[in-house]
Design an enzyme around this catalytic site. Structure first.
Site, PDB file in Angstrom:
ATOM      1  N   HIS A 107      43.875  38.510  45.567  1.00  0.00           N
ATOM      2  CA  HIS A 107      44.985  38.623  44.610  1.00  0.00           C
ATOM      3  C   HIS A 107      45.291  40.079  44.281  1.00  0.00           C
ATOM      4  O   HIS A 107      44.478  40.987  44.524  1.00  0.00           O
ATOM      5  CB  HIS A 107      44.645  37.865  43.325  1.00  0.00           C
ATOM      6  CG  HIS A 107      43.427  38.405  42.618  1.00  0.00           C
ATOM      7  ND1 HIS A 107      43.431  39.534  41.834  1.00  0.00           N
ATOM      8  CD2 HIS A 107      42.138  37.957  42.608  1.00  0.00           C
ATOM      9  CE1 HIS A 107      42.231  39.773  41.360  1.00  0.00           C
ATOM     10  NE2 HIS A 107      41.410  38.833  41.819  1.00  0.00           N
ATOM     11  N   GLU A 191      37.444  31.909  41.295  1.00  0.00           N
ATOM     12  CA  GLU A 191      36.520  33.026  41.111  1.00  0.00           C
ATOM     13  C   GLU A 191      35.170  32.515  40.609  1.00  0.00           C
ATOM     14  O   GLU A 191      35.066  31.420  40.038  1.00  0.00           O
ATOM     15  CB  GLU A 191      37.119  34.015  40.104  1.00  0.00           C
ATOM     16  CG  GLU A 191      36.250  35.207  39.743  1.00  0.00           C
ATOM     17  CD  GLU A 191      35.919  36.107  40.920  1.00  0.00           C
ATOM     18  OE1 GLU A 191      35.077  35.685  41.754  1.00  0.00           O
ATOM     19  OE2 GLU A 191      36.475  37.209  41.002  1.00  0.00           O
TER      20      GLU A 191
END
Length: 508
Positions: A107, A191
């Site tokens: 990201h 994550e």
């Protein structure tokens, strides 16, 4: 199947019934014998319709002969080979349906990347892109547009807000949204969970503990370890390659995975079967950089493709080591202590230690009203002397450290396996110290470094304080077989540059 074949065919022809052996040796004569049937006293066959009976028996014998041939084939392993060919064909057809390339994208820059204190008041899943992060996503969209060309695209994205915003930023930058057939939001590639909120100072404290426990195994309070993430990421990859992608109605030329830096590293660990030690050497890619895996139909594997990655290079990996030099000496105090401990262990003469213990007791008496009990011959030793072997081991380790200097190995993934036995592979890739540097700065330093005195190297300590002297001795003992053994993980420098097959089973 092979064991079934052997069971069916064990003993060869002797295992068959007498009737079966008769049919197999001469089906025609057996037919005449059976066709003659039980005769009456006049010599006429005992069938009301001899021709009809003869025809039915011929069919039965023919079926028996065919069955016998099948049994013979099983005994010879022909059925096993046929099933193996069918399995290989099925595997090949599955691989044909898989994407030609898998692109792993981190990201863009998020709020947490620039302000760690934000974790004290905002959940990790809700962190958004910064303005810079959105710009990075748009730039990545333009790059990836050229990479995917006219491919139909299958997208997998983490459910965290920063990864979803990155995908939308890709579209704004020119990534062909019209070619995206599926967007699969998978919580398995989120994550690592570091806890609901992270108090000020927790990150620094966790880093210090992590250095001792190891990055892969360390778990913060109310959080996941990297080992936990590896398990779910491994399940995701297996399901994606073995089930989700092969059953799509459309052939997708590209699979784009928008996820997180640590998640990417753990996915690569799964794909290429890296060891824990190797994983801990690999760095995160920068925000909105990507790693490309290309399908090789000849070997039915995915391979790392630096030429199609951004930047065009293998994942950066470094490892701290200590180089022990022949001419560098340990301190006199360490040498004396080691000699004393070894002499005591060999002789088991407590008198060797009594003088030292007496001195310790004398000092403690002056400082405390409760001195330690004295050592008596043949009695159990108190304190650290109870673990004499550990004391010797720790002193041996200290002696190594005093004779060593710290260095960092660059581009660790390109060292041939087994990496910790490849002293020759370190040439040209060492820089002094363990201070972190950028890739560019580290490579520049290595190129400008003075010639390394390899003739003065006694050994390379790859583990430092994380391993005992005994463990290091076991690891560094040379063995021609150990150098030649084929490891399951891929060798990034060899012709098998970073390859993986979810259906292939390697052996060590």
């Amino acid at each position: 199947m092979a064991s079934s074949s052997r069971a069916c065919g064990s003993g060869g022809d002797d295992a068959l019934s007498p009737a079966f052996r008769e049919v197999s040796s001469d089906p025609g004569s057996a037919l005449e014998s059976v066709g003659g049937g039980r005769r009456t006293g006049s010599g006429s066959p005992a069938f009301s319709d001899a021709e009809s009976g003869r025809t039915g028996i011929k069919g039965a014998v023919s079926q028996s002969a065919a069955l016998f041939e099948i049994l013979r084939g099983l005994q010879a392993g022909e059925m096993d080979r046929a099933l193996e060919e069918v399995s290989r064909r099925q595997q090949y057809l599955r691989w044909q349906r898989l994407p030609d390339q898998v692109v792993l994208l981190r990201h863009g820059q998020s709020e947490g990347n620039i302000d760690r204190n934000i974790y004290t008041s905002k959940g990790d899943a809700h962190l958004e892109l910064t303005p810079k992060g959105l710009q990075q996503a748009r730039a990545a969209g333009a790059r990836l547009r050229d990479l995917v060309g006219t491919d139909a695209v299958f997208v997998v994205v983490s459910p965290f807000e920063r990864t979803l915003q990155t995908l939308l930023g890709l579209y704004q930058g020119g990534f062909p949204e019209s070619q995206v057939g599926v967007v699969h939001v998978s919580s398995q590639i989120r994550e690592q969970e570091f806890g609901n909120f992270q108090s000020v100072g927790l990150h620094e404290a966790a880093r210090a503990e992590q250095a001792v426990v190891g990055r892969f195994y360390y778990r913060r309070p109310n959080a996941e370890s990297s080992a936990d993430v590896y398990d779910r990421v491994g399940s995701f990859w297996t399901e994606l390659i073995s089930d989700i992608l092969p059953r799509q109605d459309v052939h997708y030329g590209t699979c784009l995975v928008v996820t997180h830096g640590l998640t990417m590293r753990l996915m690569l660990m799964k794909i290429f079967q890296w060891s824990v030690e190797t994983f801990e050497t690999v760095w995160n890619v920068e925000n909105c950089n990507h790693i490309t895996l290309r399908k090789d139909m000849d070997q039915m594997v995915y391979k790392l493709c630096p030429e199609s990655s951004f930047p065009k290079q293998l994942p950066w990996a470094t490892r701290p080591i200590w180089v022990v030099f022949k001419t560098k000496k340990a301190s006199a105090a360490t040498e004396e202590k080691l000699a004393l401990l070894k002499r005591f262990k060999a002789s088991k003469d407590w008198g060797i230690l009594r003088d030292q213990e007496a001195e310790s007791m004398h000092n403690s008496t002056r400082e405390s009203e409760d001195p330690a009990p004295p050592i008596h011959a043949h009695s159990e030793v108190h304190g650290h002397w109870l673990e004499i072997d550990r004391a010797i081991d720790e002193t041996e380790n200290r002696r190594i450290r005093e004779r060593a200097e710290p260095f960092t190995v660059l581009d660790y993934l390109t060292i041939p396996q087994p990496r910790t036995m490849q002293q020759e592979g370190l040439r040209g890739r060492l820089i002094r110290g363990h201070a972190p540097r950028s890739r560019e700065a580290a490579l520049k330093e290595a190129m400008e470094a003075e010639p390394f005195p390899w003739e003065d190297v006694e050994m390379v300590d790859w583990w430092g304080n994380l391993m005992s002297y005994q463990g290091k001795t076991l690891r560094t003992q040379t063995s021609p077989h150990r150098r030649l053994v084929r490891h399951l993980s891929a060798d990034a420098q060899s012709g098998d540059e970073g390859q993986y097959s979810p259906f292939r089973r390697g052996s060590c």
